[in-house]
Design a protein around this motif. Structure first.
Motif, PDB file in Angstrom:
ATOM      1  N   ASN A 124       0.787  -1.226   0.000  1.00 36.33           N
ATOM      2  CA  ASN A 124       0.000   0.000   0.000  1.00 36.33           C
ATOM      3  C   ASN A 124       0.825   1.286   0.000  1.00 36.33           C
ATOM      4  O   ASN A 124       0.308   2.367   0.272  1.00 36.33           O
ATOM      5  CB  ASN A 124      -0.968  -0.005   1.197  1.00 36.33           C
ATOM      6  N   GLY A 125       2.128   1.144  -0.241  1.00 40.05           N
ATOM      7  CA  GLY A 125       2.963   2.331  -0.400  1.00 40.05           C
ATOM      8  C   GLY A 125       3.235   3.121   0.863  1.00 40.05           C
ATOM      9  O   GLY A 125       3.015   4.336   0.904  1.00 40.05           O
ATOM     10  N   HIS A 126       3.720   2.442   1.905  1.00 40.78           N
ATOM     11  CA  HIS A 126       4.099   3.133   3.138  1.00 40.78           C
ATOM     12  C   HIS A 126       5.528   2.749   3.536  1.00 40.78           C
ATOM     13  O   HIS A 126       6.194   1.999   2.829  1.00 40.78           O
ATOM     14  CB  HIS A 126       3.145   2.746   4.284  1.00 40.78           C
ATOM     15  N   CYS A 127       5.985   3.274   4.691  1.00 37.89           N
ATOM     16  CA  CYS A 127       7.283   2.900   5.264  1.00 37.89           C
ATOM     17  C   CYS A 127       7.027   2.195   6.590  1.00 37.89           C
ATOM     18  O   CYS A 127       5.986   2.382   7.216  1.00 37.89           O
ATOM     19  CB  CYS A 127       8.138   4.127   5.525  1.00 37.89           C
ATOM     20  N   ILE A 128       8.030   1.398   7.046  1.00 33.75           N
ATOM     21  CA  ILE A 128       7.805   0.567   8.239  1.00 33.75           C
ATOM     22  C   ILE A 128       8.853   0.839   9.319  1.00 33.75           C
ATOM     23  O   ILE A 128       9.999   1.188   9.016  1.00 33.75           O
ATOM     24  CB  ILE A 128       7.804  -0.928   7.834  1.00 33.75           C
ATOM     25  N   ILE A 129       8.423   0.684  10.568  1.00 34.72           N
ATOM     26  CA  ILE A 129       9.348   0.808  11.711  1.00 34.72           C
ATOM     27  C   ILE A 129       9.700  -0.601  12.181  1.00 34.72           C
ATOM     28  O   ILE A 129       8.810  -1.363  12.570  1.00 34.72           O
ATOM     29  CB  ILE A 129       8.695   1.571  12.879  1.00 34.72           C
ATOM     30  N   ALA A 130      10.985  -0.949  12.118  1.00 33.41           N
ATOM     31  CA  ALA A 130      11.444  -2.282  12.535  1.00 33.41           C
ATOM     32  C   ALA A 130      11.921  -2.200  13.976  1.00 33.41           C
ATOM     33  O   ALA A 130      12.941  -1.585  14.270  1.00 33.41           O
ATOM     34  CB  ALA A 130      12.575  -2.752  11.631  1.00 33.41           C
ATOM     35  N   GLN A 131      11.175  -2.824  14.885  1.00 32.97           N
ATOM     36  CA  GLN A 131      11.495  -2.663  16.311  1.00 32.97           C
ATOM     37  C   GLN A 131      12.016  -3.959  16.934  1.00 32.97           C
ATOM     38  O   GLN A 131      11.432  -5.031  16.761  1.00 32.97           O
ATOM     39  CB  GLN A 131      10.238  -2.228  17.064  1.00 32.97           C
ATOM     40  N   THR A 132      13.132  -3.834  17.660  1.00 31.01           N
ATOM     41  CA  THR A 132      13.712  -4.984  18.374  1.00 31.01           C
ATOM     42  C   THR A 132      14.082  -4.541  19.786  1.00 31.01           C
ATOM     43  O   THR A 132      14.339  -3.358  20.013  1.00 31.01           O
ATOM     44  CB  THR A 132      14.960  -5.511  17.650  1.00 31.01           C
ATOM     45  N   PRO A 133      14.129  -5.481  20.719  1.00 32.84           N
ATOM     46  CA  PRO A 133      14.322  -5.103  22.136  1.00 32.84           C
ATOM     47  C   PRO A 133      15.785  -4.875  22.538  1.00 32.84           C
ATOM     48  O   PRO A 133      16.401  -5.720  23.175  1.00 32.84           O
ATOM     49  CB  PRO A 133      13.710  -6.274  22.902  1.00 32.84           C
ATOM     50  N   ILE A 134      16.345  -3.724  22.201  1.00 31.26           N
ATOM     51  CA  ILE A 134      17.701  -3.332  22.616  1.00 31.26           C
ATOM     52  C   ILE A 134      18.699  -4.476  22.427  1.00 31.26           C
ATOM     53  O   ILE A 134      19.360  -4.917  23.374  1.00 31.26           O
ATOM     54  CB  ILE A 134      17.720  -2.801  24.076  1.00 31.26           C
ATOM     55  N   ASP A 135      18.796  -4.968  21.202  1.00 28.58           N
ATOM     56  CA  ASP A 135      19.731  -6.070  20.921  1.00 28.58           C
ATOM     57  C   ASP A 135      20.172  -5.945  19.476  1.00 28.58           C
ATOM     58  O   ASP A 135      19.364  -6.071  18.558  1.00 28.58           O
ATOM     59  CB  ASP A 135      19.032  -7.409  21.162  1.00 28.58           C
ATOM     60  N   ILE A 136      21.461  -5.709  19.274  1.00 30.92           N
ATOM     61  CA  ILE A 136      21.935  -5.365  17.935  1.00 30.92           C
ATOM     62  C   ILE A 136      21.841  -6.550  16.967  1.00 30.92           C
ATOM     63  O   ILE A 136      21.612  -6.368  15.773  1.00 30.92           O
ATOM     64  CB  ILE A 136      23.368  -4.765  18.004  1.00 30.92           C
ATOM     65  N   ASN A 137      21.960  -7.762  17.471  1.00 34.15           N
ATOM     66  CA  ASN A 137      21.871  -8.929  16.585  1.00 34.15           C
ATOM     67  C   ASN A 137      20.438  -9.157  16.123  1.00 34.15           C
ATOM     68  O   ASN A 137      20.193  -9.414  14.949  1.00 34.15           O
ATOM     69  CB  ASN A 137      22.417 -10.170  17.283  1.00 34.15           C
ATOM     70  N   LEU A 138      19.493  -9.053  17.070  1.00 32.80           N
ATOM     71  CA  LEU A 138      18.082  -9.187  16.696  1.00 32.80           C
ATOM     72  C   LEU A 138      17.683  -8.064  15.732  1.00 32.80           C
ATOM     73  O   LEU A 138      16.884  -8.261  14.824  1.00 32.80           O
ATOM     74  CB  LEU A 138      17.192  -9.145  17.942  1.00 32.80           C
ATOM     75  N   GLU A 139      18.277  -6.889  15.949  1.00 33.21           N
ATOM     76  CA  GLU A 139      17.982  -5.735  15.094  1.00 33.21           C
ATOM     77  C   GLU A 139      18.363  -6.038  13.645  1.00 33.21           C
ATOM     78  O   GLU A 139      17.568  -5.866  12.718  1.00 33.21           O
ATOM     79  CB  GLU A 139      18.767  -4.528  15.623  1.00 33.21           C
ATOM     80  N   LYS A 140      19.580  -6.534  13.468  1.00 32.24           N
ATOM     81  CA  LYS A 140      20.039  -6.828  12.111  1.00 32.24           C
ATOM     82  C   LYS A 140      19.207  -7.960  11.499  1.00 32.24           C
ATOM     83  O   LYS A 140      18.850  -7.903  10.312  1.00 32.24           O
ATOM     84  CB  LYS A 140      21.526  -7.185  12.126  1.00 32.24           C
ATOM     85  N   GLU A 141      18.886  -8.945  12.303  1.00 29.95           N
ATOM     86  CA  GLU A 141      18.110 -10.083  11.821  1.00 29.95           C
ATOM     87  C   GLU A 141      16.757  -9.614  11.264  1.00 29.95           C
ATOM     88  O   GLU A 141      16.343 -10.029  10.176  1.00 29.95           O
ATOM     89  CB  GLU A 141      17.884 -11.027  12.999  1.00 29.95           C
TER      90      GLU A 141
END
Lengths: 301, 455
Positions: A172-189
């Motif tokens: 639908n043509g939007h942008c997304i917020i990718a949220q992870t719980p203060i963990d850099i590895n989970l963030e990249k994943e």
């Protein structure tokens, strides 16, 4: 020994993300420098400040942060306009009432509200769900459909719901917020997973912002590392801009509730710290902090 | 960029091949390696050439010199930092916060600021937070007034002092009054450097150099070093936030990445001269805490603005390599007895601190079980498999809580409501109750819960 200024340049560059459309568009990211290092490269787009509104009338906000909005908190459209008058670059609407533990408003109602705010407010919009992953997937997917092509920034997408949410945002043509719980590895994943659905120019990283005294240093260091991995080391999966959604975390502390002055500084110092760590987008509540953090972003505090 | 052992050995007697063993080590190479890691001192080598010794001493000294202001147990030691970013290792010596008092302020303000320096103390997660220094500024134009201020303050407080005066004669007169306290003198510039050198050669005191740019500081530092003065602070006259970030970053990088000795000193920052507004002054100070300042001088002082700044300093200077965690055990709160409720959470110090303080304010006597979970918060610990039914059950069994209470009701955090079922299976004799999602709901939740049990 002669002094030679130790200036550095980097090959990596943060992706530019555009939120909103046409004259309402707000651009973030695009820099190839470390935070506020205006002396050694191109900032492209300076960090932006959003003021937060919700659909539940600012329940639980201490009086000194409720005060500037007290006559408009029951009307999100007027509240949003007030925030713009107070200097916000854009608006962050939190769909608090959709929480199954609270009012449990339906996806349909929430989407209708977002549509109304989009139509009447002259700026880009960030929309945060209530934080319940199942309900958020349902509500935000519906928001994405109803506000098709409005290019909202929607989230949080988390490990449990990124697939349906990513699809709705991409379709639908939007942008997304990718949220992870203060963990850099989970963030990249999570970034890597979302990159299969969306281009990096449609993703914003939310590593979770903790308030001063309540784990802020963890958020600080994750943001600082993310920025360096993206800009200095050129890691493609870590080059999206960062959002620091910190206002709510700060204003729920007992220290912020203790006095007006202490509350403003609790949010202000958290914002200053996360700005220096690398946030491209800050979500705040108090207009004084909106003003002061914008001055800091311009280097002129 | 510390010197390597392999480079040191070439400079030792006979090119490092003497191997006399008189240092206690089997070879010159072993001695060099130990020098590089800081495990032995150069004096242990009886044959080292004096010129080489000086050169090596310089190369082996820390890239940012540790400098002390003041004397005794209140003295402030800053500098000796080893990284640009806390995640690379850790920041070490937190910047001193100095309250500035001008000699033209009213008597009552002077009295109040002096008192606040000693009285404003905050306890925070078992630590005491407070400001560190007083900075006395000459701005009245009346040297007698300034001297009276310095005399009065230095006689009444033990904290380290900084003396600020554009008028060098007034600065040195003030220094003479409190020289035994080793106050920091500011500013030292191209114009007054000779006068300052002759004064502090007689009675040593640290000195802060002021120049318009980072580059302009270099000849001033060299001038002091040639005069044998090493207790130096750098104070680039940055003006605004943007230039301050640039100047502090260039100084720290030059010292650490280029091993450029003339900039290997701590800095002094002056939010007090950059704005007149209190909130902006605190935000600037917060920026300087992250961006490398050694001493930060502020002029507005009260408890509501000082606490956030001191908490931020603690956060930024916390060693990121050590997870802040609590010992796994059952903590009694508000003097619980056999009928008191039992709650469980993870062992991240912050989680414990928040939950414990909310239980305290609920005034309900309670048992708080803190489970080892790698120092993580509740949700993260759950995601990492460290706060599941399978791991909580054995902890409850081996803790002494089953002997402490006469009931079997366990309150779990609302954020992990999903483990209720697995925990009920693992602890069949316990009733598992899902508590609030946020700790700040505890003060309203606990009293109601206990009331419902009684009825």
């Amino acid at each position: 020994m002669e002094y030679k200024a130790p200036l550095e340049t980097y090959s990596g560059r943060v992706k530019e993300v555009v939120i909103g459309k046409r004259d309402k568009a707000v651009k973030i990211g695009g820099e190839n420098i470390l935070p506020l290092h205006y002396f050694e490269g191109n900032a492209a787009n300076k960090p932006k400040v959003a003021l937060e509104i919700d659909d539940s009338g600012a329940v639980g906000w201490p009086e000194w942060v409720r005060e500037p909005y007290k006559d408009v908190v029951s009307d999100p459209v007027r509240w949003a306009k007030r925030c713009l008058d107070l200097g916000a670059d854009l608006i962050c609407l939190r769909l608090e009432s959709t929480d199954p533990q609270g009012a449990n408003t339906s996806a349909e109602e929430a989407a209708a509200l977002v549509k109304k705010v989009v139509a009447e407010v002259e700026t880009a919009l960030i929309v945060y769900g209530c934080g319940d992953d199942k309900k958020d997937a349902e509500v935000l997917s519906r928001v994405a459909e109803v506000c098709r092509d409005e290019n909202l920034l929607l989230g949080p997408a988390v490990k449990e719901n990124y697939e349906p949410l990513g699809r709705a945002v991409a379709d639908n043509g939007h942008c997304i917020i990718a949220q992870t719980p203060i963990d850099i590895n989970l963030e990249k994943e999570l970034n890597v997973k979302l990159l299969k659905q969306l281009p990096p120019e449609r993703i914003v990283i939310d590593p979770l912002s903790s308030a001063l005294g309540y784990g802020m240093e963890y958020s600080f260091t994750i943001m600082e590392r993310t920025k360096q991995i993206g800009v200095i080391h050129g890691d493609f999966a870590m080059q999206m801009p960062i959002i620091a959604d910190l206002g709510g975390e700060c204003w729920k502390t007992s220290q912020a509730k203790a006095s007006r002055e202490q509350g403003i500084l609790w949010e202000g110092i958290t914002a200053m710290s996360l700005l220096l760590a690398g946030a491209n987008l800050l979500v705040l509540r108090h207009p004084d902090n909106c003003r002061m953090i914008k001055e800091a972003i311009d280097g002129k505090l | 960029m510390a010197i390597k052992g392999t480079d040191i050995v070439k400079k030792l007697p006979e090119g490092g091949k003497k191997n006399c063993k008189e240092c206690g080590l089997p070879t010159c190479f072993a001695f060099a390696m130990k020098l590089a890691s800081g495990g032995i001192v150069l004096d242990k080598c009886p044959y080292i050439d004096p010129a080489v010794k000086l050169e090596l001493e310089d190369a082996l000294s820390p890239p940012i010199k540790p400098v002390t202001v003041g004397t005794g147990s209140d003295a402030v030691l800053v500098g000796d930092e080893q990284v640009l970013y806390r995640h690379e290792k850790t920041f070490v010596h937190q910047p001193a916060i100095a309250f500035m008092i001008s000699d033209d302020e009213p008597e009552s303000a002077i009295e109040e600021k002096t008192r606040k320096l000693t009285e404003l103390k905050f306890s925070w997660v078992g630590k005491t937070l407070k400001a560190d220094m007083l900075a006395l500024q000459y701005s009245s134009g009346d040297p007698a007034k300034y001297q009276a201020l310095v005399k009065r303050v230095s006689g009444s407080v033990d904290c380290p002092l900084m003396l600020i005066s554009e008028n060098t004669d007034a600065l040195l007169a003030a220094h003479a009054i409190c020289a035994e306290k080793k106050p920091l003198l500011y500013p030292v510039t191209t114009d007054n450097i000779e006068k300052i050198i002759s004064a502090i050669k007689l009675t040593p005191s640290p000195a802060a150099l002021k120049a318009a740019t980072v580059e302009d500081l270099v000849p001033l530092v060299n001038h002091l070093k040639e005069a044998g003065i090493e207790d130096i602070f750098l104070a680039p006259d940055s003006g605004d936030l943007k230039s301050a970030i640039r100047d502090e970053t260039l100084i720290r990088r030059a010292a650490l990445k280029q091993n450029f000795r003339p900039l290997g000193y701590p800095t002094v920052a002056f939010p007090c001269f950059m704005t007149r507004d209190k909130a902006r002054e605190m935000l600037l100070a917060a920026m300087f805490i992250i961006k490398y300042a050694g001493i930060i001088v502020i002029s507005h002082i009260d408890e509501h603005s000082l606490l956030p700044l001191l908490v931020q300093r603690l956060n930024i200077y916390t060693d990121p390599r050590i997870p802040m965690s609590m010992e796994e055990k059952v903590y009694p709160i508000n003097n619980p007895d056999a009928s008191s409720p039992v709650l469980i959470t993870t062992n991240w110090a912050l989680t414990y601190f928040i939950v414990a303080s909310e239980i305290e304010s609920s005034k309900v006597p309670s048992w708080l079980c803190v489970k080892e979970a790698g120092g993580l918060g509740v949700l993260t610990a759950w995601a990492a498999g460290k706060f599941s039914g399978d791991s909580i059950a054995p902890f409850i069994r081996k803790s002494n809580i089953e002997q402490q209470v006469n009931h079997r009701r366990l309150i779990i955090p609302g954020k992990v409501a999903r483990i209720r079922h697995e925990l009920t299976e693992a602890l069949p004799d316990w009733e598992i109750i899902v508590g609030p999602r946020e700790a700040n709901e505890i003060p309203s939740y606990l009293p109601d819960l206990v009331k419902s049990w009684k009825s």
